[in-house]
Design a protein around this motif. Structure first.
Motif, PDB file in Angstrom:
ATOM      1  N   LEU A  34      -6.401   4.047 -10.502  1.00  0.00           N
ATOM      2  CA  LEU A  34      -5.914   5.855  -9.553  1.00  0.00           C
ATOM      3  C   LEU A  34      -5.574   4.015  -8.504  1.00  0.00           C
ATOM      4  N   VAL A  35      -6.308   4.105  -7.821  1.00  0.00           N
ATOM      5  CA  VAL A  35      -6.143   3.767  -5.963  1.00  0.00           C
ATOM      6  C   VAL A  35      -5.407   2.211  -6.249  1.00  0.00           C
ATOM      7  N   THR A  36      -5.823   1.301  -7.106  1.00  0.00           N
ATOM      8  CA  THR A  36      -5.015   0.318  -7.484  1.00  0.00           C
ATOM      9  C   THR A  36      -3.623   0.378  -7.940  1.00  0.00           C
ATOM     10  N   VAL A  37      -3.288   0.997  -8.460  1.00  0.00           N
ATOM     11  CA  VAL A  37      -2.238   1.770  -8.907  1.00  0.00           C
ATOM     12  C   VAL A  37      -1.163   2.421  -8.067  1.00  0.00           C
ATOM     13  N   GLY A  38      -1.887   3.178  -7.413  1.00  0.00           N
ATOM     14  CA  GLY A  38      -1.897   3.963  -6.654  1.00  0.00           C
ATOM     15  C   GLY A  38      -1.332   2.975  -4.614  1.00  0.00           C
TER      16      GLY A  38
END
Length: 59
Positions: A34-38
């Motif tokens: 989630l952090v990576t894509v966000g």
């Protein structure tokens, strides 16, 4: 176009907030993607907003 960029920024912020919630709950396997894509979406929307702002000033 500005609305799409704003909506993408909103989605990326929601993903990062969700990742923080998952980290607090201890579910790291969901939080890291989630952090990576966000962050990727956030960087792309910031770049697009800067490009649109720069091209508007040129006119």
């Amino acid at each position: 176009m500005r609305a799409i960029i704003g909506f993408a920024g909103l989605i990326s912020m929601a993903m990062c907030i969700g990742a923080v919630i998952f980290l607090i709950m201890g579910n790291r396997t969901v939080a890291v993607p989630l952090v990576t894509v966000g962050l990727i979406i956030l960087i792309l929307s910031y770049g697009a907003a800067s490009y649109i702002s720069h091209s508007d000033r040129k006119k």
